[in-house]
Design an enzyme around this catalytic site. Structure first.
Site, mmCIF file in Angstrom:
data_model
loop_
_atom_site.group_PDB
_atom_site.id
_atom_site.type_symbol
_atom_site.label_atom_id
_atom_site.label_comp_id
_atom_site.label_asym_id
_atom_site.label_seq_id
_atom_site.Cartn_x
_atom_site.Cartn_y
_atom_site.Cartn_z
ATOM 1 N N GLU A 153 13.851 -11.608 -8.673
ATOM 2 C CA GLU A 153 14.205 -10.742 -7.540
ATOM 3 C C GLU A 153 14.841 -11.507 -6.377
ATOM 4 O OE1 GLU A 153 10.818 -8.359 -6.378
ATOM 5 O OE2 GLU A 153 11.261 -6.904 -7.939
ATOM 6 N N GLU A 331 10.644 -4.485 -14.671
ATOM 7 C CA GLU A 331 9.276 -4.243 -14.201
ATOM 8 C C GLU A 331 9.138 -2.746 -13.926
ATOM 9 O OE1 GLU A 331 8.290 -6.635 -10.798
ATOM 10 O OE2 GLU A 331 9.037 -8.474 -11.730
HETATM 11 C C1 GAL Z 1 7.980 -7.280 -7.797
HETATM 12 C C2 GAL Z 1 7.887 -8.729 -8.231
HETATM 13 C C3 GAL Z 1 6.639 -9.002 -9.047
HETATM 14 C C4 GAL Z 1 5.443 -8.367 -8.411
HETATM 15 C C5 GAL Z 1 5.692 -6.897 -8.272
HETATM 16 C C6 GAL Z 1 4.510 -6.141 -7.697
HETATM 17 O O1 GAL Z 1 8.701 -7.174 -6.625
HETATM 18 O O2 GAL Z 1 9.008 -9.108 -8.972
HETATM 19 O O3 GAL Z 1 6.460 -10.386 -9.169
HETATM 20 O O4 GAL Z 1 5.211 -8.953 -7.176
HETATM 21 O O5 GAL Z 1 6.771 -6.697 -7.422
HETATM 22 O O6 GAL Z 1 4.792 -4.771 -7.627
#
Ligand code: GAL
Length: 668
Positions: A153, A331
């Site tokens: 990110e 994610e």
């Molecule tokens: C994203 C990040 C992850 C984790 C996640 C939590 O922004 O890439 O590592 O922190 O959020 O929701």
């Protein structure tokens, strides 16, 4: 190169983000088996593991990673390997303390969380190259390797802009290359204003700590530079990976509603664009409509995920073209997160709905964040597929169900090129953030209003960069707020047969951030003969009602039609609100939902695109021959008119709250 897309079926699959270094090694085997049992095939690992991969300078300890990968591989799982450069370890930061970014106030961004680095720091770039080379050499040819993820990110926690010495030096070089002489820079920025003229590039500082606002042209160039630094940083890693891991695709995980660098430009070096989708977490920033927030509290805004799917699909096509373009959700929210102002739980059905919506938009992989909820450190309140005690949580059960449904639906195609393109541009986001002219003027919000209106009209949309090949072969092109517009894009719009909707603010500035020559809409005056003599921004307590319904809010322009241009809409106070010249229209204000829906409906009709408004909360996504119907609403929706008696591949009509159905559109 963009080629006409083909309905090439690809097998969609599930993934998960896993941190073997967080759990005892005896557990890995059980985890891998449970992943495979749930139908998960892709496992992302490694992206924060630097302190375990290299506990002391130069002491590489990859044996645990070898064993973790072997364990996953034994269970038929494929690995997505993250480079750990978002989390430089303490010894590294201590060895060169000036590698951290400085914030706008000039304060160092300290150690103790993540992303504490400056993209411009040469020493840190070398360290990244070193660890990435070691990883790529060791795992680049591993049979389990499905893809790489660079860093994590870019820009998260407001980390694109850095005001460090390293950034200042690099910015001066960048300006030198762009302008060649300080004189040219002075003219482009209008530095005669307030005696801001420079005699050399060495005199130019970063645009922070000024007494009042810095010169907007200075700021815009700083944004452009900072974005280029992200591209260059990423390219250091992708060059190394391609050399040692030929043929293995490279991804990066982008974020939602994040505009601080040009994602299309970073995507030049990516084979797969991916993004991190947290629908409930994002809801609070998606809308200022409190009613909307309440209605969709446990499922997220009905258009937000889709917008990003469509945007990142376009990013995934930058390097390899439409047909070969690839994108994933790297994610996916599995339960309550820990970082939004409030963190409600997903309502029943939501987790499955999100997955199907992504597959419908062409995602190859939907990967959950994360496998098991940790009982320690920052994200202990972030749910996962497993509870902290390793019992399956609700999203684990959802994975089991979704992977079974894959059998019913077969492979989902990558979506065909849409007749409708909505132009999205990162420079415009920077420009209007720099000079909003009204406190709540926000580029993303403006574009999103048109997106929502298109989608509520039942349209599957392509969100595209302002590039010539991306707007070819369209029936309707919508261009809101594009601040300058290149000569080539204006020329291509002029030659295209598409119906075009421009404005507001489109073409109002030059590339250097000066008012467009001959008045706005500048270059776009070659498409429609008109001028804008005045604009006004308005506080939320008033709006500008139009004749025949709808209104502008926050922003309106005073349009002067030229030869042969008709006034297609007028405000109740008697000013032209929309101009039309053949297939080109210009809208002179920020439309409220009602107006956006109506205007977009008219444009779709003019363009000859089939459209009909959908019930509240219901959305569709066409993908090749499969039509998905999704109900974000809280009540069952009668979608029999859409289904028209076809056999359903998944789901049922009437469509219950937060349910999805799909059917083939050909053949019956
Ligand atoms: C994203 C990040 C992850 C984790 C996640 C939590 O922004 O890439 O590592 O922190 O959020 O929701």
């Amino acid at each position: 190169m963009i080629t006409k897309s083909v309905d090439q079926p690809r097998r969609q699959t599930l993934g998960v983000c896993y941190y073997p270094e967080h759990w005892p090694e005896e557990r890995w085997e059980i985890d891998a088996r449970m992943m495979a049992d749930a139908g998960i095939s892709h496992v992302r690992i490694g992206e924060f593991a630097w302190s375990r991969l290299e506990p002391d300078p130069g002491q590489l300890t990859f044996d645990w990673m070898d064993r973790a990968i072997e364990t996953l591989h034994r269970h038929g799982l494929r690995v997505v390997l993250g480079t750990p450069t978002a989390t430089p370890p303490k010894w590294l930061v201590d060895s060169m303390p000036d590698m951290v970014a400085l914030d706008r106030e000039g304060r160092p961004r300290g150690f103790g969380s993540r992303r504490h680095y400056c993209f411009s720091h040469r020493g840190y770039q070398k360290e990244c190259a070193r660890i990435v080379t070691a990883l790529a050499r060791r795992y680049g040819q591993h049979a389990a390797l499905a893809a790489w993820q660079t860093d994590n990110e870019y820009g998260c926690h407001d980390t694109v802009l850095s005001y460090s010495d390293a950034a200042r030096t690099a910015f001066r070089d960048w300006l030198g290359q762009k302008y060649q002489s300080p004189d040219r820079l002075n003219r482009a920025w209008g530095n005669v204003f307030w005696s801001m003229e420079y005699r050399s590039f060495e005199e130019v500082d970063l645009p922070n700590l000024t007494v009042t606002e810095p010169n907007p042209s200075h700021l815009l160039d700083f944004h452009r530079f900072s974005s280029d630094q992200v591209c260059a940083f990423n390219k250091i890693q992708t060059d190394i990976i391609r050399a040692h891991s030929p043929g293995v695709p490279i991804a990066h995980n982008f974020m939602g509603r994040f505009l601080d660098f040009d994602h299309f430009a970073v995507s030049e070096e990516l084979d797969i664009a991916s993004w991190d989708s947290y629908p409930i977490g994002f809801l609070d920033r998606d809308t200022h409509n409190e009613e909307n927030k309440k209605r969709y509290l446990g499922v997220g805004d009905p258009d937000n995920q889709a917008f990003h799917h469509d945007l990142y699909r376009a990013c995934g096509q930058v390097r390899n073209g439409d047909a070969e373009g690839r994108w994933w959700v790297m994610e996916q929210q599995p339960g309550p997160v820990n970082w939004a102002p409030w963190n409600p739980a997903p309502w029943p059905g939501a987790v499955r709905l999100w997955a199907w919506e992504a597959f419908a938009a062409g995602a190859e992989v939907v990967s959950y964040f994360r496998w098991r909820q940790p009982s320690f450190a920052q994200e202990q309140m972030h749910e996962a597929l497993l509870l902290p005690n390793a019992e399956p949580n609700e999203a684990y059960e959802a994975c089991c169900r979704i992977s079974k449904e894959f059998r019913a639906i077969g492979a989902v195609a990558s979506p065909t090129r849409s007749d409708v393109a909505l132009v999205f541009d990162y420079e415009s986001a920077w420009a209007w953030k720099i000079q909003p002219q009204g406190r709540d003027f926000d580029y993303f919000d403006l574009v999103f209003r048109f997106y929502r209106a298109l989608r509520r009209n039942g349209i599957s949309i392509d969100v595209v960069p302002p590039r010539v090949e991306a707007i070819a072969d369209r029936k309707l092109i919508v261009v809101p707020g594009l601040f300058a517009g290149s000569e080539s894009i204006v020329e291509a719009l002029g030659k295209s047969d598409a119906t075009i909707l421009l404005g507001p603010r489109t073409g109002s500035r030059s590339d250097d951030f000066q008012i467009a020559e001959g008045l706005p809409p500048g270059r776009f005056r070659s498409l429609i003969d008109m001028k804008i003599r005045r604009v006004e921004s308005l506080p939320p307590i008033v709006d500008v009602p139009l004749q025949n319904g709808g209104s502008f809010d926050g922003w309106r322009e005073f349009l002067v039609p030229g030869e042969g241009v008709e006034v297609a809409r007028t405000s109740k106070d008697g000013h032209a609100a929309q101009l039309r010249s053949g297939r080109v229209s210009y809208l002179g204000g920020r439309p409220n939902d009602e107006l956006a829906l109506t205007i977009v409906g008219e444009m779709l009709a003019q363009a000859g695109v089939d459209a009909a408004p959908l019930p509240e909360g219901v959305r569709i996504r066409d993908n090749g021959n499969i039509r998905f119907v999704i109900n974000y609403g809280n009540e069952a929706a009668d979608v029999s008119a859409l289904v028209a008696g076809r056999d359903l591949l998944i789901g049922q009509q009437p469509l219950a709250a937060r349910e999805v159905l799909a059917f083939e559109t050909l053949g019956s």
